[in-house]
Scaffold this active site. Structure first.
Site, PDB file in Angstrom:
ATOM      1  N   GLU A   1       0.829  -1.219   0.000  1.00  0.00           N
ATOM      2  CA  GLU A   1       0.000   0.000   0.000  1.00  0.00           C
ATOM      3  C   GLU A   1       0.858   1.261   0.000  1.00  0.00           C
ATOM      4  OE1 GLU A   1      -3.645  -1.850   2.727  1.00  0.00           O
ATOM      5  OE2 GLU A   1      -2.147  -0.557   3.665  1.00  0.00           O
TER       6      GLU A   1
ATOM      7  N   GLY B   1       1.950   4.970  -0.685  1.00  0.00           N
ATOM      8  CA  GLY B   1       1.329   6.242  -1.046  1.00  0.00           C
ATOM      9  C   GLY B   1       2.412   7.276  -1.281  1.00  0.00           C
TER      10      GLY B   1
ATOM     11  N   ARG C   1       2.207  19.785   6.449  1.00  0.00           N
ATOM     12  CA  ARG C   1       3.232  18.892   7.010  1.00  0.00           C
ATOM     13  C   ARG C   1       4.297  19.604   7.838  1.00  0.00           C
ATOM     14  NH1 ARG C   1       6.334  15.983   4.503  1.00  0.00           N
ATOM     15  NH2 ARG C   1       6.117  14.155   5.824  1.00  0.00           N
TER      16      ARG C   1
ATOM     17  N   CYS D   1      -3.436  33.370  10.075  1.00  0.00           N
ATOM     18  CA  CYS D   1      -3.280  34.034  11.362  1.00  0.00           C
ATOM     19  C   CYS D   1      -2.993  33.027  12.465  1.00  0.00           C
ATOM     20  CB  CYS D   1      -4.543  34.832  11.676  1.00  0.00           C
ATOM     21  SG  CYS D   1      -4.833  36.066  10.410  1.00  0.00           S
TER      22      CYS D   1
ATOM     23  N   TYR E   1       0.305  13.948   0.856  1.00  0.00           N
ATOM     24  CA  TYR E   1      -0.159  14.619   2.080  1.00  0.00           C
ATOM     25  C   TYR E   1      -0.002  16.137   1.962  1.00  0.00           C
ATOM     26  CZ  TYR E   1       0.126   9.766   3.320  1.00  0.00           C
ATOM     27  OH  TYR E   1      -0.025   8.404   3.295  1.00  0.00           O
TER      28      TYR E   1
END
Ligand SMILES: *Cc1c(COP(=O)(O)O)cnc(C)c1O
Length: 428
Positions: free
Chosen positions: A276, A278, A315, A358, A387
Protein backbone atom coordinates in the site's frame (compact mmCIF):
# COMPACT_ATOMS: atom_id res chain seq x y z
CA UNK A 1 14.02 10.47 -8.23
CA UNK A 2 11.71 12.84 -10.12
CA UNK A 3 11.25 15.06 -13.15
CA UNK A 4 11.55 18.48 -11.48
CA UNK A 5 14.98 19.76 -12.48
CA UNK A 6 16.80 23.02 -13.04
CA UNK A 7 17.80 23.67 -16.64
CA UNK A 8 19.34 26.88 -17.94
CA UNK A 9 18.81 28.50 -14.54
CA UNK A 10 15.11 27.75 -14.08
CA UNK A 11 12.97 24.96 -12.71
CA UNK A 12 11.23 22.69 -15.18
CA UNK A 13 8.47 20.21 -14.54
CA UNK A 14 9.22 17.52 -17.13
CA UNK A 15 9.42 19.71 -20.26
CA UNK A 16 7.44 22.69 -18.94
CA UNK A 17 8.94 25.75 -17.19
CA UNK A 18 7.41 26.12 -13.72
CA UNK A 19 6.93 29.85 -14.44
CA UNK A 20 4.66 28.99 -17.36
CA UNK A 21 2.44 26.88 -15.12
CA UNK A 22 2.21 29.61 -12.48
CA UNK A 23 1.44 32.19 -15.17
CA UNK A 24 -1.41 30.06 -16.50
CA UNK A 25 -2.84 28.56 -13.32
CA UNK A 26 -1.90 31.17 -10.70
CA UNK A 27 -0.53 30.37 -7.25
CA UNK A 28 -0.55 28.51 -4.98
CA UNK A 29 -0.72 25.46 -7.24
CA UNK A 30 0.22 21.82 -6.81
CA UNK A 31 2.00 20.46 -9.88
CA UNK A 32 2.24 16.71 -10.51
CA UNK A 33 4.50 14.91 -12.97
CA UNK A 34 2.89 12.01 -14.75
CA UNK A 35 6.25 10.46 -15.70
CA UNK A 36 7.33 10.55 -12.04
CA UNK A 37 4.12 8.90 -10.82
CA UNK A 38 4.42 6.15 -13.40
CA UNK A 39 8.15 5.76 -12.79
CA UNK A 40 7.70 5.27 -9.05
CA UNK A 41 4.93 2.71 -9.53
CA UNK A 42 7.05 0.85 -12.09
CA UNK A 43 10.08 0.82 -9.80
CA UNK A 44 8.12 -0.64 -6.90
CA UNK A 45 6.56 -3.24 -9.22
CA UNK A 46 9.97 -4.20 -10.64
CA UNK A 47 11.61 -4.41 -7.21
CA UNK A 48 8.88 -6.67 -5.82
CA UNK A 49 8.28 -8.63 -9.06
CA UNK A 50 9.54 -11.93 -7.56
CA UNK A 51 6.49 -11.95 -5.23
CA UNK A 52 4.07 -10.42 -7.78
CA UNK A 53 2.26 -8.13 -5.31
CA UNK A 54 -0.99 -6.26 -5.82
CA UNK A 55 0.19 -2.65 -5.46
CA UNK A 56 -2.63 -0.63 -3.94
CA UNK A 57 -1.83 3.07 -4.16
CA UNK A 58 -2.81 4.85 -0.95
CA UNK A 59 -5.44 7.35 -2.08
CA UNK A 60 -5.13 9.47 1.06
CA UNK A 61 -1.62 10.55 0.03
CA UNK A 62 -2.97 12.35 -3.05
CA UNK A 63 -6.50 11.61 -4.15
CA UNK A 64 -6.79 13.76 -7.27
CA UNK A 65 -8.69 11.80 -9.91
CA UNK A 66 -6.04 12.47 -12.56
CA UNK A 67 -3.39 10.99 -10.25
CA UNK A 68 -5.56 7.98 -9.41
CA UNK A 69 -6.50 7.46 -13.07
CA UNK A 70 -2.86 7.57 -14.14
CA UNK A 71 -1.95 4.86 -11.63
CA UNK A 72 -5.08 2.73 -12.13
CA UNK A 73 -4.39 2.73 -15.87
CA UNK A 74 -0.94 1.26 -15.10
CA UNK A 75 -2.46 -1.60 -13.13
CA UNK A 76 -2.41 -0.20 -9.60
CA UNK A 77 -5.10 -1.07 -7.11
CA UNK A 78 -6.14 1.46 -4.46
CA UNK A 79 -5.90 1.54 -0.68
CA UNK A 80 -8.79 3.60 0.71
CA UNK A 81 -9.67 4.72 4.23
CA UNK A 82 -13.16 6.20 3.79
CA UNK A 83 -16.28 6.04 1.68
CA UNK A 84 -15.09 9.21 -0.01
CA UNK A 85 -11.82 7.61 -1.05
CA UNK A 86 -13.65 4.49 -2.22
CA UNK A 87 -15.81 6.75 -4.38
CA UNK A 88 -12.68 8.37 -5.81
CA UNK A 89 -11.00 5.03 -6.51
CA UNK A 90 -14.03 3.70 -8.37
CA UNK A 91 -14.52 6.99 -10.24
CA UNK A 92 -10.87 6.79 -11.32
CA UNK A 93 -11.58 3.45 -12.96
CA UNK A 94 -9.96 1.15 -10.42
CA UNK A 95 -11.57 -2.32 -10.61
CA UNK A 96 -13.27 -2.99 -7.24
CA UNK A 97 -11.44 -6.28 -6.71
CA UNK A 98 -8.19 -4.28 -6.59
CA UNK A 99 -9.42 -2.03 -3.78
CA UNK A 100 -8.53 -2.56 -0.11
CA UNK A 101 -10.23 -0.59 2.65
CA UNK A 102 -8.68 0.15 6.07
CA UNK A 103 -9.69 2.51 8.86
CA UNK A 104 -10.69 2.22 12.51
CA UNK A 105 -14.02 3.99 12.26
CA UNK A 106 -15.85 2.63 9.21
CA UNK A 107 -19.50 3.64 9.40
CA UNK A 108 -22.39 1.34 8.49
CA UNK A 109 -23.07 3.24 5.28
CA UNK A 110 -19.40 3.04 4.29
CA UNK A 111 -19.31 -0.70 4.95
CA UNK A 112 -22.45 -1.19 2.88
CA UNK A 113 -20.92 0.92 0.10
CA UNK A 114 -17.80 -1.29 0.11
CA UNK A 115 -19.82 -4.53 0.14
CA UNK A 116 -22.06 -3.36 -2.67
CA UNK A 117 -19.07 -2.32 -4.76
CA UNK A 118 -17.54 -5.76 -4.19
CA UNK A 119 -14.11 -4.56 -3.11
CA UNK A 120 -11.20 -6.97 -2.78
CA UNK A 121 -10.39 -6.74 0.92
CA UNK A 122 -11.75 -5.07 4.02
CA UNK A 123 -9.02 -4.54 6.58
CA UNK A 124 -10.61 -4.98 9.99
CA UNK A 125 -9.26 -3.13 13.00
CA UNK A 126 -11.30 -4.42 15.97
CA UNK A 127 -13.69 -7.10 17.20
CA UNK A 128 -16.77 -4.83 17.23
CA UNK A 129 -15.95 -3.71 13.69
CA UNK A 130 -15.74 -7.33 12.46
CA UNK A 131 -19.09 -8.13 14.07
CA UNK A 132 -20.60 -5.10 12.38
CA UNK A 133 -19.19 -6.00 8.96
CA UNK A 134 -20.46 -9.59 9.32
CA UNK A 135 -23.89 -8.33 10.37
CA UNK A 136 -24.18 -5.94 7.42
CA UNK A 137 -22.88 -8.54 4.95
CA UNK A 138 -25.48 -11.02 6.21
CA UNK A 139 -28.26 -8.45 5.94
CA UNK A 140 -27.25 -7.54 2.39
CA UNK A 141 -26.76 -11.19 1.40
CA UNK A 142 -23.16 -10.49 0.43
CA UNK A 143 -19.85 -12.08 1.19
CA UNK A 144 -16.59 -10.21 1.52
CA UNK A 145 -12.95 -10.96 2.15
CA UNK A 146 -11.43 -9.49 5.28
CA UNK A 147 -7.91 -9.15 6.65
CA UNK A 148 -7.19 -8.62 10.31
CA UNK A 149 -4.97 -5.63 10.96
CA UNK A 150 -2.45 -6.77 13.50
CA UNK A 151 -0.28 -4.61 15.56
CA UNK A 152 3.20 -6.14 15.51
CA UNK A 153 4.48 -3.82 18.28
CA UNK A 154 7.36 -2.59 16.14
CA UNK A 155 8.69 0.93 16.49
CA UNK A 156 9.23 2.42 13.02
CA UNK A 157 11.20 5.30 14.58
CA UNK A 158 9.21 7.99 12.82
CA UNK A 159 7.10 10.90 14.07
CA UNK A 160 4.78 9.97 16.95
CA UNK A 161 1.78 11.20 14.95
CA UNK A 162 2.55 8.72 12.16
CA UNK A 163 3.54 5.72 14.29
CA UNK A 164 0.77 3.17 13.86
CA UNK A 165 2.17 -0.26 14.70
CA UNK A 166 3.12 -0.05 18.38
CA UNK A 167 0.97 -1.38 21.22
CA UNK A 168 -0.48 1.93 22.29
CA UNK A 169 -2.13 3.02 19.05
CA UNK A 170 -5.76 2.94 18.04
CA UNK A 171 -4.91 0.82 14.98
CA UNK A 172 -5.33 -2.93 14.63
CA UNK A 173 -5.32 -5.57 17.37
CA UNK A 174 -2.32 -6.86 19.31
CA UNK A 175 -0.72 -9.84 17.67
CA UNK A 176 -1.45 -12.04 20.75
CA UNK A 177 -5.14 -11.31 20.35
CA UNK A 178 -5.12 -12.50 16.73
CA UNK A 179 -5.51 -16.16 17.73
CA UNK A 180 -8.63 -15.46 19.73
CA UNK A 181 -9.89 -13.26 16.89
CA UNK A 182 -9.57 -16.08 14.35
CA UNK A 183 -11.09 -18.63 16.76
CA UNK A 184 -14.11 -16.39 17.31
CA UNK A 185 -14.63 -15.05 13.79
CA UNK A 186 -12.54 -17.21 11.45
CA UNK A 187 -15.47 -19.37 10.34
CA UNK A 188 -17.92 -16.59 9.47
CA UNK A 189 -19.64 -17.42 6.19
CA UNK A 190 -20.28 -13.82 5.09
CA UNK A 191 -17.22 -11.94 6.30
CA UNK A 192 -14.44 -14.35 5.35
CA UNK A 193 -11.28 -13.81 7.35
CA UNK A 194 -8.60 -14.60 4.76
CA UNK A 195 -5.72 -12.28 5.51
CA UNK A 196 -3.44 -10.33 7.78
CA UNK A 197 -2.75 -6.62 7.42
CA UNK A 198 0.19 -4.59 8.66
CA UNK A 199 0.87 -0.86 8.47
CA UNK A 200 3.51 0.21 10.94
CA UNK A 201 3.83 3.93 10.23
CA UNK A 202 5.16 6.40 7.76
CA UNK A 203 7.70 7.36 6.58
CA UNK A 204 9.83 4.40 7.69
CA UNK A 205 13.42 5.27 6.78
CA UNK A 206 14.81 1.88 7.72
CA UNK A 207 14.09 -1.60 6.40
CA UNK A 208 14.53 -3.32 9.79
CA UNK A 209 11.03 -2.53 11.14
CA UNK A 210 9.55 -4.24 8.04
CA UNK A 211 11.73 -7.30 8.53
CA UNK A 212 10.60 -7.51 12.14
CA UNK A 213 6.90 -6.99 11.50
CA UNK A 214 6.68 -9.23 8.43
CA UNK A 215 8.56 -11.92 10.36
CA UNK A 216 5.99 -11.72 13.16
CA UNK A 217 3.11 -11.86 10.67
CA UNK A 218 4.54 -14.96 8.95
CA UNK A 219 5.03 -16.68 12.31
CA UNK A 220 1.42 -15.85 13.16
CA UNK A 221 0.32 -17.26 9.80
CA UNK A 222 2.09 -20.55 10.56
CA UNK A 223 0.54 -20.71 14.01
CA UNK A 224 -2.92 -20.01 12.59
CA UNK A 225 -2.41 -22.72 9.94
CA UNK A 226 -1.77 -25.22 12.76
CA UNK A 227 -5.20 -24.27 14.15
CA UNK A 228 -6.78 -24.79 10.73
CA UNK A 229 -7.04 -21.16 9.61
CA UNK A 230 -5.65 -20.45 6.15
CA UNK A 231 -4.14 -16.98 5.71
CA UNK A 232 -4.17 -16.42 1.95
CA UNK A 233 -3.26 -12.73 1.86
CA UNK A 234 -0.57 -10.71 3.61
CA UNK A 235 -1.01 -6.96 3.21
CA UNK A 236 2.32 -5.39 4.16
CA UNK A 237 0.88 -1.84 4.23
CA UNK A 238 2.68 1.33 3.17
CA UNK A 239 5.19 3.69 4.71
CA UNK A 240 8.09 3.49 2.26
CA UNK A 241 9.94 6.79 2.44
CA UNK A 242 10.27 9.50 -0.20
CA UNK A 243 13.32 11.60 -1.09
CA UNK A 244 12.61 14.71 0.95
CA UNK A 245 16.40 15.14 0.98
CA UNK A 246 18.50 13.88 -1.90
CA UNK A 247 19.80 10.37 -1.31
CA UNK A 248 18.63 10.04 2.31
CA UNK A 249 15.94 7.37 1.87
CA UNK A 250 16.01 3.69 0.98
CA UNK A 251 14.88 2.98 -2.58
CA UNK A 252 12.12 0.56 -3.56
CA UNK A 253 14.91 -1.91 -4.36
CA UNK A 254 16.32 -1.53 -0.82
CA UNK A 255 12.95 -2.29 0.79
CA UNK A 256 12.43 -5.21 -1.60
CA UNK A 257 15.88 -6.66 -0.85
CA UNK A 258 14.92 -6.82 2.82
CA UNK A 259 11.32 -8.00 2.47
CA UNK A 260 11.18 -10.25 -0.61
CA UNK A 261 13.44 -13.07 0.65
CA UNK A 262 11.30 -13.31 3.81
CA UNK A 263 8.02 -13.75 1.99
CA UNK A 264 9.15 -15.60 -1.14
CA UNK A 265 8.76 -19.13 0.32
CA UNK A 266 5.22 -18.37 1.52
CA UNK A 267 4.36 -16.81 -1.85
CA UNK A 268 5.53 -19.98 -3.60
CA UNK A 269 3.08 -21.91 -1.44
CA UNK A 270 0.20 -19.63 -2.42
CA UNK A 271 0.34 -16.51 -0.22
CA UNK A 272 -0.79 -13.36 -2.05
CA UNK A 273 1.02 -10.09 -1.20
CA UNK A 274 -0.52 -6.62 -1.11
CA UNK A 275 1.52 -3.41 -0.80
CA UNK A 276 0.00 0.00 0.00
CA UNK A 277 2.52 2.65 -1.03
CA UNK A 278 1.33 6.24 -1.05
CA UNK A 279 4.11 8.67 -0.19
CA UNK A 280 6.78 6.74 -2.11
CA UNK A 281 4.71 7.13 -5.29
CA UNK A 282 3.20 10.60 -4.90
CA UNK A 283 5.55 12.71 -2.76
CA UNK A 284 8.35 13.29 -5.24
CA UNK A 285 5.83 13.42 -8.07
CA UNK A 286 4.51 16.79 -6.87
CA UNK A 287 5.71 20.29 -6.05
CA UNK A 288 3.86 23.27 -4.65
CA UNK A 289 4.35 26.60 -6.44
CA UNK A 290 3.88 29.67 -4.27
CA UNK A 291 4.45 33.37 -4.91
CA UNK A 292 6.30 35.60 -2.44
CA UNK A 293 3.92 38.35 -1.31
CA UNK A 294 6.20 40.28 1.03
CA UNK A 295 9.67 40.08 2.53
CA UNK A 296 9.60 41.42 6.06
CA UNK A 297 12.45 41.98 8.49
CA UNK A 298 11.80 41.86 12.26
CA UNK A 299 14.89 42.09 14.46
CA UNK A 300 17.40 39.58 13.13
CA UNK A 301 14.77 37.59 11.31
CA UNK A 302 13.74 37.64 7.67
CA UNK A 303 10.22 36.45 6.96
CA UNK A 304 9.35 35.40 3.42
CA UNK A 305 5.57 35.68 3.38
CA UNK A 306 4.02 33.47 0.71
CA UNK A 307 0.55 32.80 -0.65
CA UNK A 308 0.83 29.18 0.55
CA UNK A 309 0.87 28.26 4.22
CA UNK A 310 -0.28 25.62 6.68
CA UNK A 311 -3.68 25.71 4.99
CA UNK A 312 -2.01 24.64 1.72
CA UNK A 313 0.72 22.32 3.05
CA UNK A 314 0.24 21.23 6.65
CA UNK A 315 3.23 18.89 7.01
CA UNK A 316 5.86 21.39 8.24
CA UNK A 317 3.71 22.72 11.08
CA UNK A 318 1.92 19.44 11.89
CA UNK A 319 4.82 16.97 11.65
CA UNK A 320 7.89 19.22 11.76
CA UNK A 321 8.45 17.90 8.26
CA UNK A 322 11.31 19.10 6.05
CA UNK A 323 10.48 20.24 2.53
CA UNK A 324 13.23 21.63 0.33
CA UNK A 325 12.18 25.12 -0.84
CA UNK A 326 13.98 27.05 -3.55
CA UNK A 327 13.30 29.87 -6.00
CA UNK A 328 12.13 28.76 -9.42
CA UNK A 329 14.68 31.20 -10.90
CA UNK A 330 17.41 31.24 -8.27
CA UNK A 331 19.87 33.50 -10.09
CA UNK A 332 23.47 32.94 -11.09
CA UNK A 333 25.42 30.58 -8.84
CA UNK A 334 22.36 29.42 -6.94
CA UNK A 335 21.11 26.45 -8.91
CA UNK A 336 20.86 23.77 -6.19
CA UNK A 337 23.09 20.72 -6.71
CA UNK A 338 20.96 18.64 -4.33
CA UNK A 339 18.02 19.06 -1.96
CA UNK A 340 19.55 19.32 1.48
CA UNK A 341 18.97 21.21 4.72
CA UNK A 342 22.30 23.02 4.46
CA UNK A 343 23.23 23.55 0.81
CA UNK A 344 27.00 24.14 0.50
CA UNK A 345 26.79 27.39 -1.43
CA UNK A 346 27.86 30.99 -0.93
CA UNK A 347 25.42 33.88 -0.53
CA UNK A 348 22.57 32.08 1.24
CA UNK A 349 20.69 33.75 4.10
CA UNK A 350 18.53 32.19 6.83
CA UNK A 351 14.86 32.95 6.25
CA UNK A 352 11.52 31.88 7.71
CA UNK A 353 9.18 30.88 4.90
CA UNK A 354 5.67 31.54 6.22
CA UNK A 355 2.10 31.72 4.98
CA UNK A 356 -0.75 34.24 5.24
CA UNK A 357 -2.68 32.41 7.99
CA UNK A 358 -3.28 34.03 11.36
CA UNK A 359 -1.31 31.46 13.40
CA UNK A 360 2.27 31.58 14.65
CA UNK A 361 2.52 27.92 13.64
CA UNK A 362 1.86 28.84 10.01
CA UNK A 363 5.19 28.12 8.35
CA UNK A 364 6.70 26.09 5.53
CA UNK A 365 10.29 26.38 6.81
CA UNK A 366 12.12 28.06 9.70
CA UNK A 367 15.64 29.50 9.57
CA UNK A 368 16.09 28.06 6.12
CA UNK A 369 19.27 28.84 4.18
CA UNK A 370 18.04 30.10 0.80
CA UNK A 371 19.12 32.66 -1.77
CA UNK A 372 17.69 36.11 -0.95
CA UNK A 373 14.24 36.52 -2.50
CA UNK A 374 11.98 39.43 -3.34
CA UNK A 375 8.30 40.20 -3.56
CA UNK A 376 6.89 38.52 -6.67
CA UNK A 377 9.43 35.68 -6.81
CA UNK A 378 8.09 32.21 -7.42
CA UNK A 379 9.17 29.49 -4.99
CA UNK A 380 8.93 25.72 -5.38
CA UNK A 381 8.24 23.54 -2.37
CA UNK A 382 9.56 20.11 -3.33
CA UNK A 383 8.35 16.60 -2.51
CA UNK A 384 4.89 18.01 -1.82
CA UNK A 385 2.82 15.54 -3.86
CA UNK A 386 1.87 13.34 -0.89
CA UNK A 387 -0.16 14.62 2.08
CA UNK A 388 -0.12 18.06 0.50
CA UNK A 389 -3.37 18.81 -1.28
CA UNK A 390 -5.05 15.92 0.54
CA UNK A 391 -4.51 17.68 3.89
CA UNK A 392 -5.20 21.21 2.64
CA UNK A 393 -7.98 23.17 4.32
CA UNK A 394 -9.99 26.34 3.83
CA UNK A 395 -8.87 27.77 7.17
CA UNK A 396 -9.13 31.56 7.18
CA UNK A 397 -11.57 31.16 4.27
CA UNK A 398 -8.78 30.87 1.75
CA UNK A 399 -10.07 28.89 -1.27
CA UNK A 400 -8.28 25.59 -2.01
CA UNK A 401 -5.41 25.78 -4.51
CA UNK A 402 -5.38 24.50 -8.09
CA UNK A 403 -3.78 21.22 -9.15
CA UNK A 404 -1.99 20.72 -12.46
CA UNK A 405 -0.77 17.56 -14.20
CA UNK A 406 2.27 17.80 -16.42
CA UNK A 407 2.77 15.25 -19.17
CA UNK A 408 5.92 15.84 -21.22
CA UNK A 409 5.74 19.28 -22.82
CA UNK A 410 2.05 19.75 -21.96
CA UNK A 411 0.10 20.45 -18.79
CA UNK A 412 -3.52 20.79 -17.78
CA UNK A 413 -5.46 21.91 -14.74
CA UNK A 414 -6.80 18.78 -13.01
CA UNK A 415 -8.56 20.67 -10.23
CA UNK A 416 -9.52 24.25 -10.77
CA UNK A 417 -8.71 26.79 -8.12
CA UNK A 418 -11.70 27.32 -5.85
CA UNK A 419 -13.56 30.58 -6.21
CA UNK A 420 -15.03 32.76 -3.47
CA UNK A 421 -18.46 31.44 -4.47
CA UNK A 422 -17.18 27.88 -3.89
CA UNK A 423 -16.35 28.88 -0.32
CA UNK A 424 -19.99 29.56 0.52
CA UNK A 425 -21.63 27.12 -1.91
CA UNK A 426 -22.96 24.83 0.87
CA UNK A 427 -24.29 27.64 3.04
CA UNK A 428 -27.86 28.71 2.20
C1 LIG B 1 -1.66 5.99 5.08
C2 LIG B 1 -1.67 4.55 4.86
C3 LIG B 1 -0.87 3.98 3.87
C4 LIG B 1 0.10 4.77 3.03
O1 LIG B 1 1.22 5.20 3.72
P1 LIG B 1 2.41 5.89 2.91
O2 LIG B 1 3.36 6.32 3.93
O3 LIG B 1 1.84 7.05 2.18
O4 LIG B 1 2.98 4.86 2.00
C5 LIG B 1 -0.98 2.63 3.65
N1 LIG B 1 -1.82 1.86 4.37
C6 LIG B 1 -2.60 2.37 5.34
C7 LIG B 1 -3.51 1.48 6.09
C8 LIG B 1 -2.55 3.73 5.62
O5 LIG B 1 -3.32 4.24 6.59
Amino acid sequence: MDHFTYEAGELRCEGVPAEAIAAAAGTPTYVYSRATLEGHLARIAAAFAPVDPLICYSVKSCGNLAVCRTLAARGAGMDVVSGGELFRALRAGCPPERIVYAGVGKRDDEIAQALEAGIGLLNVESEPEFENIARIARALGRTCRCALRVNPDVDPRTHRFTTTGTKETKFGVDIERAHAFFRTYGRDAHARLVGLHLHIGSPVYDTAPYVESVGKALALRDALAREGFAVEVLDVGGGFAADYETGRSPSAADYARAIVPLIEPAVRSGLRIVLEPGRSIAANAGILLTRVQYVKRSGDKTFVICDAGMNTLLRPSHYDAFHFIWPVRPGAGHVPPARTREPAMAGLVPQDVVGPICETGDFLALDRAMPPVERGDLLAVFTAGAYGMSMASRYNSVPLPAEVMVDGDAFRVVRRRESLEDLVAHEP
